[in-house]
Design an enzyme around this catalytic site. Structure first.
Site, PDB file in Angstrom:
ATOM      1  N   SER A  96      -0.959  -0.677  -4.583  1.00  0.00           N
ATOM      2  CA  SER A  96      -1.927   0.675  -5.031  1.00  0.00           C
ATOM      3  C   SER A  96      -1.510   1.533  -4.219  1.00  0.00           C
ATOM      4  O   SER A  96      -1.079   1.310  -2.993  1.00  0.00           O
ATOM      5  CB  SER A  96      -3.191  -0.236  -4.687  1.00  0.00           C
ATOM      6  OG  SER A  96      -4.324   1.092  -4.854  1.00  0.00           O
ATOM      7  N   LEU A 106       4.181   0.177  -2.292  1.00  0.00           N
ATOM      8  CA  LEU A 106       4.275   0.291  -3.617  1.00  0.00           C
ATOM      9  C   LEU A 106       5.445   0.999  -3.994  1.00  0.00           C
ATOM     10  O   LEU A 106       6.107   0.442  -5.040  1.00  0.00           O
ATOM     11  CB  LEU A 106       2.879   0.837  -4.341  1.00  0.00           C
ATOM     12  CG  LEU A 106       2.916   1.021  -5.843  1.00  0.00           C
ATOM     13  CD1 LEU A 106       1.408   1.083  -6.193  1.00  0.00           C
ATOM     14  CD2 LEU A 106       3.645   2.247  -6.600  1.00  0.00           C
ATOM     15  N   GLU A 134       0.920  -1.308  -0.026  1.00  0.00           N
ATOM     16  CA  GLU A 134      -0.132  -0.005  -0.068  1.00  0.00           C
ATOM     17  C   GLU A 134       0.900   1.166   0.165  1.00  0.00           C
ATOM     18  O   GLU A 134       1.631   1.536   0.870  1.00  0.00           O
ATOM     19  CB  GLU A 134      -0.975   0.147   1.479  1.00  0.00           C
ATOM     20  CG  GLU A 134      -2.101  -0.943   1.140  1.00  0.00           C
ATOM     21  CD  GLU A 134      -2.990  -0.926   2.365  1.00  0.00           C
ATOM     22  OE1 GLU A 134      -4.310  -1.430   2.328  1.00  0.00           O
ATOM     23  OE2 GLU A 134      -2.698  -0.166   3.453  1.00  0.00           O
ATOM     24  N   CYS A 135       0.611   2.032  -0.961  1.00  0.00           N
ATOM     25  CA  CYS A 135       1.387   3.584  -1.239  1.00  0.00           C
ATOM     26  C   CYS A 135       2.680   3.467  -0.857  1.00  0.00           C
ATOM     27  O   CYS A 135       3.622   3.241  -1.735  1.00  0.00           O
ATOM     28  CB  CYS A 135       0.710   4.263  -0.029  1.00  0.00           C
ATOM     29  SG  CYS A 135       0.958   6.207  -0.270  1.00  0.00           S
ATOM     30  N   GLY A 136       3.242   3.714   0.221  1.00  0.00           N
ATOM     31  CA  GLY A 136       4.815   3.473   0.557  1.00  0.00           C
ATOM     32  C   GLY A 136       5.331   2.045   0.106  1.00  0.00           C
ATOM     33  O   GLY A 136       6.392   1.909  -0.610  1.00  0.00           O
TER      34      GLY A 136
END
Length: 494
Positions: A466, A365, A361-363
């Protein structure tokens, strides 16, 4: 029962007030369960350090009203006190409406509100502000006021004089004091792991909290008690409140209705039962620390052994892992150190190439991409498991997202929908050929045109990556699906 600390707007000091109250109670040795309205990760980190307990998010957009009630009921029961920190201004909710606002949570849980007001540039106008907040919504009980950033004894006298005709309790008065300000940066407060002077800051807040609040008024209202708030609340009944109607509030769409965690066993796939524990590596250090405790609780309840590891400090992954969970955080601030840990990057890339299931998630990714360009424009090599790169920008991407799965992944089947949240300043420089999600922002209240759709995210080999953060509390089918894939990987591994 419990108490909510709300702000008349963002930046008025509700986090400072909340931490001062928690610090004072800790110094007195009194237990308290803290909660945070909304999707924020960082404020609950401070709560957890002070209370010694996980702080839970109360967010009906990411979960549901029923889940918010159950979560609050469950976690407040074994502590003397319960304290909820609000989000933004008292009445500020998703899309500029009420849904997910602090006022919404106050009605939902039948909790009184203490309103924090920044008095730095106020005198008699304070009364108009407080009176307006008291009467805008009769179902929200603004029971007391905290006056923050009071400049002098004379200023204090003027403010109290202005409030006197309203007969509202002033339950705290905090001076204008730069020493209580917590450092922040591009995505909010600096997390607890990066503040070496945090114990001294908390000691100062504890002294302030013990001295500046009316504890005779606060203690009986903070008392968590044994009464349940899980029963239907008239303020959230569809017959009396149209905000709970899916036609007026998309977060209640029955197509995204959640599975009740009380019936969790009914949702557990057969491959997870009676076959030993799944070893799941959780990336956790200063660079990666954004996890909802509900998500980790669910993984453990479903049979996973949570194995922490550090992308910054470990030379290799832990042995015999069946899956990985890489949460968000601040890899852009530690990009050089992450890049220098080449042995781990290579080990991780090789393990992922074998089909090791991974949620990012986010970081997470950003770390699994080929490279990361930091805030100074320097590009650093990352793991290289995803065929993209990420770069920091000046533009903040922020808000709730309704996501629809474009394809089957290790977390979601194609066509399934859920609400998530984005909060980042980086972008992926190469668009996925086969996107993971179709995302849509939360609609602005009263807006006639639906928000635009965006394609986002990667499902690459056994990686689900994502920018959208998901809260699984009301959706145990998601971690169940993920752990089923982890079990299959374990069974097929040599």
């Amino acid at each position: 029962m419990g108490l909510i600390i709300a702000g008349e707007r963002s930046g008025v000091g509700k986090t400072t007030v909340t931490l001062a109250l928690l610090a004072a109670l800790r110094q007195w040795g009194e237990g308290v369960q803290a909660f945070k309205v909304g999707p924020d990760y960082i404020d609950p980190m401070f709560h957890r350090v002070l209370t010694g307990r996980d702080a839970y998010n109360l967010d009906p957009v990411l979960t549901s009203e029923d889940y918010v009630r159950r979560c609050y009921d469950q976690h407040r029961r074994d502590t003397p006190y319960a304290l909820v920190e609000g989000v933004m201004g008292l009445f500020d909710g998703a899309g500029g409406g009420d849904w997910g606002s602090t006022a919404h949570i106050a009605r939902l849980l039948n909790l009184p509100v203490v309103l924090v007001v920044d008095c730095g540039r106020l005198s008699r106008s304070l009364a108009a502000i407080v009176q307006g907040y008291r009467h805008l919504d009769p179902q929200v009980q603004v029971a007391g006021v905290v006056l923050n950033r009071v400049g002098s004894d004379r200023h204090r006298a003027m403010l109290l004089s202005a409030l006197a005709p309203l007969h509202i309790p002033v339950v705290g008065i905090l001076p204008r004091d730069g020493a209580v300000t917590l450092p922040d940066r591009h995505l909010g407060l600096v997390p607890t792991d990066e503040l070496p002077d945090l114990p001294q800051r908390f000691d100062y807040l504890a002294t302030l909290g013990q001295r500046c609040f009316d504890w005779d008024w606060l203690r009986p209202r903070l008392a968590a008690g044994a009464n349940s708030v899980a029963a239907t609340n008239p303020a959230t009944d569809p017959e009396t409140n149209p905000a709970t109607d899916p036609e007026t509030n998309p977060a209640t769409d029955p197509e995204t209705a959640a599975i009740n965690p009380e019936h969790l066993d009914e949702t557990i796939s057969v491959p997870l039962k009676g076959q030993g524990r799944i070893r799941l590596g959780i990336a956790r250090d200063r660079a990666f620390n954004f996890y909802y405790p509900d998500n980790l609780d669910l993984l453990a309840r479903l049979g996973a052994e949570l194995v922490p590891w550090s992308p910054l400090g470990d030379a290799t992954l832990p042995q015999n892992l069946d899956g990985l969970y890489l949460g968000g955080g601040f890899p852009e601030l530690f990009a050089a150190a992450l890049a220098q840990n080449q042995p781990l990057r290579e080990d991780l890339c090789q393990r992922l190439a074998t089909g090791l299931p991974a949620l990012a998630e986010c970081g997470g990714l950003m770390y699994l991409a080929r490279s990361l360009t930091d805030l100074d424009g320097h590009s650093w090599p990352m793991v290289g498991a995803l065929p993209t790169a990420t770069t920091m920008t000046e533009r903040l991407t922020l808000g709730y997202r309704r996501v629809t799965a474009c394809q089957d992944s290790i977390l979601m089947p194609q066509g399934s929908e859920i609400w998530g949240h984005e909060f980042h300043r980086s972008v992926s420089t190469i668009a996925p050929l086969s996107p993971l999600y179709q995302t849509q922002p939360y609609p602005i209240s009263g807006e006639k045109t639906p928000p635009a759709l965006t394609l986002e995210g990667w499902h690459w080999k056994s990686i689900h990556a994502s920018y959208v953060h998901l809260h699984w509390g009301d959706h145990p089918q998601l971690p169940t699906r993920f752990l089923t894939h982890c079990r299959q990987y374990h069974q097929n591994s040599p």
